[in-house]
Write an enzyme that holds these catalytic residues in place. Structure first.
Site, PDB file in Angstrom:
ATOM      1  N   ASP A  13       0.963  -2.399   1.378  1.00 33.86           N
ATOM      2  CA  ASP A  13       0.733  -1.950   2.836  1.00 33.86           C
ATOM      3  C   ASP A  13      -0.900  -2.579   3.052  1.00 33.86           C
ATOM      4  OD1 ASP A  13       2.913  -0.824   3.100  1.00 33.86           O
ATOM      5  OD2 ASP A  13       2.249   1.182   3.402  1.00 33.86           O
ATOM      6  N   GLY A  39       6.253   0.588   1.357  1.00 29.65           N
ATOM      7  CA  GLY A  39       7.589   0.247   1.072  1.00 29.65           C
ATOM      8  C   GLY A  39       8.567   1.540   1.155  1.00 29.65           C
ATOM      9  N   GLY A 215       9.523  19.820  12.615  1.00 29.52           N
ATOM     10  CA  GLY A 215      10.577  20.017  11.473  1.00 29.52           C
ATOM     11  C   GLY A 215      11.676  18.970  11.557  1.00 29.52           C
ATOM     12  N   THR A 238       1.464   7.843   8.180  1.00 30.16           N
ATOM     13  CA  THR A 238       2.501   6.654   7.351  1.00 30.16           C
ATOM     14  C   THR A 238       3.102   7.321   6.052  1.00 30.16           C
ATOM     15  OG1 THR A 238       0.692   4.879   8.054  1.00 30.16           O
ATOM     16  CG2 THR A 238       2.541   4.259   6.636  1.00 30.16           C
ATOM     17  N   GLY A 241       7.863  10.625   6.634  1.00 26.68           N
ATOM     18  CA  GLY A 241       9.568  10.446   6.269  1.00 26.68           C
ATOM     19  C   GLY A 241       9.855  10.350   5.070  1.00 26.68           C
ATOM     20  N   ASP A 242       9.048   9.487   4.496  1.00 23.40           N
ATOM     21  CA  ASP A 242       9.567   9.253   3.127  1.00 23.40           C
ATOM     22  C   ASP A 242       9.126  10.277   2.074  1.00 23.40           C
ATOM     23  OD1 ASP A 242      10.190   6.502   3.929  1.00 23.40           O
ATOM     24  OD2 ASP A 242       8.340   5.804   3.593  1.00 23.40           O
TER      25      ASP A 242
HETATM   26  O1  RIB Z   1       7.746   4.494   6.088  1.00 20.73           O
HETATM   27  C1  RIB Z   1       6.440   3.877   5.870  1.00 20.73           C
HETATM   28  C2  RIB Z   1       6.542   2.598   5.150  1.00 20.73           C
HETATM   29  O2  RIB Z   1       7.168   1.599   6.226  1.00 20.73           O
HETATM   30  C3  RIB Z   1       5.052   1.828   4.912  1.00 20.73           C
HETATM   31  O3  RIB Z   1       4.687   2.270   3.695  1.00 20.73           O
HETATM   32  C4  RIB Z   1       5.410   0.453   5.001  1.00 20.73           C
HETATM   33  O4  RIB Z   1       5.317  -0.357   3.852  1.00 20.73           O
HETATM   34  C5  RIB Z   1       6.654   0.460   5.668  1.00 20.73           C
HETATM   35  O5  RIB Z   1       7.858  -0.264   5.130  1.00 20.73           O
END
Ligand code: RIB
Length: 296
Positions: A13, A39, A215, A238, A241-242
């Site tokens: 990133d 990613g 939520g 950023t 969600g991951d």
């Molecule tokens: O969900 C966030 C990610 O989306 C970032 O880290 C970026 O790489 C994009 O893929």
């Protein structure tokens, strides 16, 4: 138990902090540059590993400095990289992120992520077939996602599909996934013109809609229910969600109830947004447990 295989993207990133976003044709001075690990695939792998899951990452990187940094970072987070393939003729994926006016905007250059094809999945099948859960996102080719979802369904392997970024996927194979975790925008790309609540209700136990700081929403016994998020002051959203997906996945493979796993994911996401960079703020299991105790 506790084995998660993530098949997805690895990005570096390139993050620019600025007071505002330039309009077309405008040049402005920004404030800071950060090079951070990202990613959606790698982020979810790191989020799950930080809270204690046994994680294998399947994907592709380029034979370049960013690729090497990504491999090292995954190893440092105790993730198995035996099926992370280095390709000579393509660059590592990058995401170009502007943080301005309290939100991010992102352009992703897929690079090696676009080369995650059926052969990469087949090569990792001995790990995949032993997984308690397979996680996949929309930053690799859609044809590969379909292959993963169909092949895992046929082999009775649970799949968590995080359909981000937004794309219109065919419900015929998409709904073979065990869990589907879109945000509201991604949900409307999946089911155009349909109401959020009705769509979630029609897929109770499968679709979990993420609602930012509110939520997450699920359907249960014919009613739409929100498992509330936690109010914190964000530094960088950023990867929130991951982090939710990775922590939720770990809680599910550990045998937690759906409610507990969703609350666990919400807590991990709230902690993660208090640091700059997608992976920087991802918490350990101890940190999530302490946070949940404080907010009981
Ligand atoms: O969900 C966030 C990610 O989306 C970032 O880290 C970026 O790489 C994009 O893929």
């Amino acid at each position: 138990m506790n084995h998660i295989v993530v098949i997805g993207s690895c990005n570096m990133d390139i993050v620019v902090l600025a007071d505002k976003r330039p309009v077309a044709g405008e040049t402005i001075l920004g404030n800071e540059l950060h090079i951070a690990h990202g990613g959606k695939g790698a982020n979810q792998a790191v989020a799950a590993a930080r809270v204690g899951a046994n994680v294998t990452m399947v994907g592709c990187i380029g034979n370049d400095a960013y690729g090497e940094m990504i491999r090292t970072n995954l190893i440092n987070n105790h993730i198995n990289v035996d099926y992370l393939v280095t390709l000579d003729d393509v660059t590592t994926g990058t995401a170009h992120i502007t943080l301005a006016e309290g939100d991010n905007s992102i352009i992703v250059i897929p690079g090696a992520n676009a080369r995650v094809d059926e052969s990469i999945v087949d090569n990792a099948w001995s790990a995949i077939e032993q997984a308690d859960l397979v996680m996949v996102q929309n930053e690799i080719p859609i044809s590969t996602i379909e292959y993963i979802v169909r092949r895992c369904a046929a082999a009775n392997i649970k799949v968590l599909l995080n359909p981000a970024p937004a794309a219109n996927l065919d419900p015929q194979w998409m709904e073979l996934a065990t869990y589907i975790t879109p945000n509201e925008h991604e949900l409307s790309a999946l089911y155009p013109g349909q109401d959020t609540t009705e769509t979630v209700l029609a897929h109770s136990g499968k679709i979990i809609v993420t609602l930012g700081k509110q939520g997450v929403g699920i359907g249960e016994n014919g009613a739409f229910r929100i498992i509330p998020g936690f109010s914190v002051t964000p530094v960088d959203t950023t990867g929130a969600g991951d982090t939710f997906n990775g922590a939720f996945a770990k809680a599910i493979v550990n045998g937690e109830s759906l409610d507990n796993a969703l609350r666990y994911g919400n807590a991990a996401a709230a902690l993660s947004i208090q640091a700059l960079g997608a992976q920087e703020g991802m918490p350990t299991h101890a940190a999530v447990t302490a946070f949940l105790a404080e907010h009981a």
